[in-house]
Every structure is written in C-alpha cells, then in structure tokens.
Design a protein around this motif. Structure first.
Motif, short mmCIF file in Angstrom:
data_model
loop_
_atom_site.label_atom_id
_atom_site.label_comp_id
_atom_site.label_asym_id
_atom_site.label_seq_id
_atom_site.Cartn_x
_atom_site.Cartn_y
_atom_site.Cartn_z
N MET A 30 78.69 35.81 52.76
CA MET A 30 78.70 34.85 53.86
C MET A 30 77.44 34.97 54.69
O MET A 30 76.95 36.07 54.94
N PHE A 31 76.92 33.82 55.12
CA PHE A 31 75.87 33.78 56.13
C PHE A 31 76.39 32.99 57.31
O PHE A 31 76.97 31.91 57.15
N SER A 32 76.19 33.51 58.52
CA SER A 32 76.66 32.84 59.73
C SER A 32 75.57 32.84 60.79
O SER A 32 74.80 33.80 60.90
N GLN A 33 75.52 31.76 61.55
CA GLN A 33 74.58 31.64 62.64
C GLN A 33 75.36 31.53 63.95
O GLN A 33 76.11 30.59 64.16
N ASN A 34 75.20 32.52 64.82
CA ASN A 34 75.87 32.53 66.12
C ASN A 34 74.92 32.02 67.20
O ASN A 34 73.74 32.40 67.22
N SER A 35 75.46 31.19 68.10
CA SER A 35 74.63 30.66 69.18
C SER A 35 75.42 30.68 70.49
O SER A 35 76.63 30.45 70.50
N VAL A 36 74.71 30.96 71.59
CA VAL A 36 75.27 30.88 72.93
C VAL A 36 74.36 30.00 73.77
O VAL A 36 73.18 30.31 73.95
N ASN A 37 74.90 28.89 74.29
CA ASN A 37 74.13 27.94 75.08
C ASN A 37 74.37 28.23 76.57
O ASN A 37 75.45 27.95 77.09
N GLN A 38 73.37 28.80 77.23
CA GLN A 38 73.49 29.14 78.65
C GLN A 38 72.81 28.12 79.56
O GLN A 38 72.77 28.30 80.78
N ASN A 39 72.33 27.01 79.00
CA ASN A 39 71.61 26.02 79.80
C ASN A 39 72.53 25.24 80.73
O ASN A 39 72.09 24.74 81.77
N ASP A 40 73.80 25.10 80.34
CA ASP A 40 74.71 24.26 81.11
C ASP A 40 75.53 25.04 82.13
O ASP A 40 76.46 24.50 82.73
N PHE A 41 75.22 26.31 82.33
CA PHE A 41 75.94 27.08 83.34
C PHE A 41 75.67 26.47 84.73
O PHE A 41 74.51 26.30 85.13
#
Length: 320
Positions: free
Chosen positions: A124-135
């Motif tokens: 498996m390959f997975s890409q994790n992302s966290v978007n902090q721009n909308d805080f």
C-alpha cells in the motif's frame, strides 16, 4: 462552536492516523472480505468489483467519510491479483492511496470437498495531508499551510477453507515506513494490527441459510483488543436473486480503556451479478461519542464467473 468542531476533527484525525492506516469497519460483511484480508483476493468463483461510500455524523460539515473501490480476481487456477483505491477524509485531515495484492491459493481437496489454503501479500501507498489554512483561530503549535507526507505499508495474510468452514489471519501494517506528519508528533512505525476471522456456513439447500462468524483484532502499539460477533442470514428469491441481512456487534475488552460498543445491522440483495447493501452503525452503552450513526452504501458487480464449487460459504461461491 465551529472552531471547537474543527479542533475535535483535526486532533481526532491525527490520533486515528497514529493508530490506523486503512480503516477497518464492518463492511467486510457485505461480500467484501478482501477489504480486511489480502488472502481473500480471488477467493471466489467470480472476480469482484466493489464500491463503498461511508458517511459519519450526518448533517455535520466536514464529517468523516470514506470511499473505496476494489477489484480482485484469479488470473490462473492458483494465482490471484487485487487492488483497492481509497479516499478517507476527516475534517482537515485526508488520506488517499492505493493497495495492490498478490494471492496464491492451493486446493488440497476436490470439487465435492473443498480444502483450500490461501496466502496474500498487499503493498500500500498512502498520502496523508493536513490542511491548516482554514483554521479560524491561529494555532501557535500548528503552522498555516498544508502538511503532506507519503508512506508505504505491507500486509500479509493467510486463509483456509474446509467444506463450509473458513478462517483468515492477517497482520496489517507489517512493514510500515516512518511517517512525518504534523511537526513529527506522530511518527511511530509500530502500527501492527492482528486480525483473526472464523466462520461457518449452515443450511445449504434449506429455505434459510446462516453464517455465524467472529473477528478478533489486536493492536500491538496500544494493546487494544476488539471482537466482532456476526450473523448473516440468506434467503433465495426465485432463481435470479437473493436477499440477505447481517448483524454485527463490536466491543473492546480492555479494562484500562473506555468501553466501546457498536452495533451494525446490514441489509443487502444480490440480483444476477449485481449486489447492493446498506449498512448502519451506531454506538451503544453508557459512553456514546455521537448519536447520528454511520451510514454506508456498497455496490458490487461480479465478473469472469466460473462454475460454483460444491462446498464453501457464499463469499466463496457467488450464487448467480
């Protein structure tokens, strides 16, 4: 209130990402065992295409959701291939990836007496992302921007079918590359999870058929243990369709961790080579984190079908 919900979603997602790669729900009961056990790739007399859509906290903006698209089939008498693509979103956290599986099946029996051992290996390959721009409120710890990291993972599993009995054992996250997400706060590479499934198919040739099963889960890093108690009921309608229903009860067995209990009813129909099911999961007990429940739809289509075996559970032998 919106800021509080955002914080709950992001930190819940990050904590889950420390314990999970590909989420494990009860959708494996929707003729979709391959989602949790790689040895189930190509296990049946048909190749299987399955799409699932799961939504939690109905009516809540940015609530967790998961979509999967899977396909697996035999390519020779003994060898099988499979693949899954998925999109897992939880507020400001998201995870996308794909999984590829190689499986090998050895039948020691014959057409009238199934005795089959299976091996499965998934990459498996997975890409994790966290978007902090909308805080809405700036966070002194989490900097603005989008943090993203990719990682690889390997799962290994065994399967065994004898007549109408079946069992699977899988080690998930066996070889997981270290992750660097959210300022190195969660980078443990010990996310190994052990799964054991046992079941039996009863009532062949009768008006109703039953399939009781149980699945145990053990998480090595946290020491958590879970068990699913499952029962499926089948009823053939005419010569082209089959109705079925399932009930699953999940509970943890750790005295040092808050009690977790969940009940999941499922209803489905198989018509010729098509299948459709609806799943509803709800927490029960003294401590309930949310009351809206989890809803899931599964659509499926069988391809490359061959003659069913004389024995084996419905997951092994598609009726039509």
């Amino acid at each position: 209130m919106k800021n509080l919900l955002a914080l709950i979603l992001i930190f819940s997602a990050l904590n889950l990402s420390a314990q999970e790669t590909f989420p494990i729900y009860s959708d494996y009961l929707s003729d979709n065992v391959y989602l949790v056990h790689p040895a189930a790739a190509g296990i049946g007399n048909c190749g299987k295409i399955r799409f699932t859509y799961r939504q939690q906290w109905m009516g809540v903006e940015d609530a967790p959701s998961l979509q999967t698209l899977s396909f697996h089939t035999r390519v020779t008498e003994k060898m099988a291939l499979g693949g899954i693509v998925f999109n897992d979103e939880n507020g400001y956290h998201s995870q996308q990836g794909f999984l590829a599986t190689y499986a090998y099946h050895i039948n020691f029996g014959h057409e009238a007496a199934l005795n089959q051992l299976s091996f499965g290996l998934s990459f498996m390959f997975s890409q994790n992302s966290v978007n902090q721009n909308d805080f809405v409120i700036p966070d002194p710890i989490v900097a603005p921007g989008v943090e993203s990291t990719g990682y690889y993972n390997v799962d290994f599993g065994l399967g065994y079918h004898f007549l109408d009995a079946f069992g699977y054992f899988t080690i998930k996250n066996l070889l997981l590359t270290p992750r660097d997400l959210a300022n190195n706060r969660f980078e443990s590479d010990n996310l190994r999870r052990y799964l054991l499934t046992l079941g039996y198919y009863l009532g062949r040739g009768m008006k109703f058929q039953l399939e009781p099963s149980i699945m145990f889960q053990f998480i090595e890093y946290t020491g958590e243990t879970f068990a699913d108690l499952n029962l499926k009921v089948y009823r053939n309608i005419g010569d082209k369709s089959q109705l079925w229903a399932a009930l699953s009860y999940r509970q943890n067995f750790d005295s040092n961790i808050e009690s977790f209990k969940m009940i999941t009813p499922i209803i489905g129909i198989n018509y010729k080579r098509f299948m459709f099911s609806y799943t509803y999961s709800s927490q029960i007990g003294d401590i309930v984190l949310e009351n809206s429940g989890h809803h899931q739809l599964t659509l499926g289509f069988n391809v490359f079908c061959k003659k069913p075996r004389a024995t084996g559970c419905p997951n092994l032998n598609s009726v039509y």
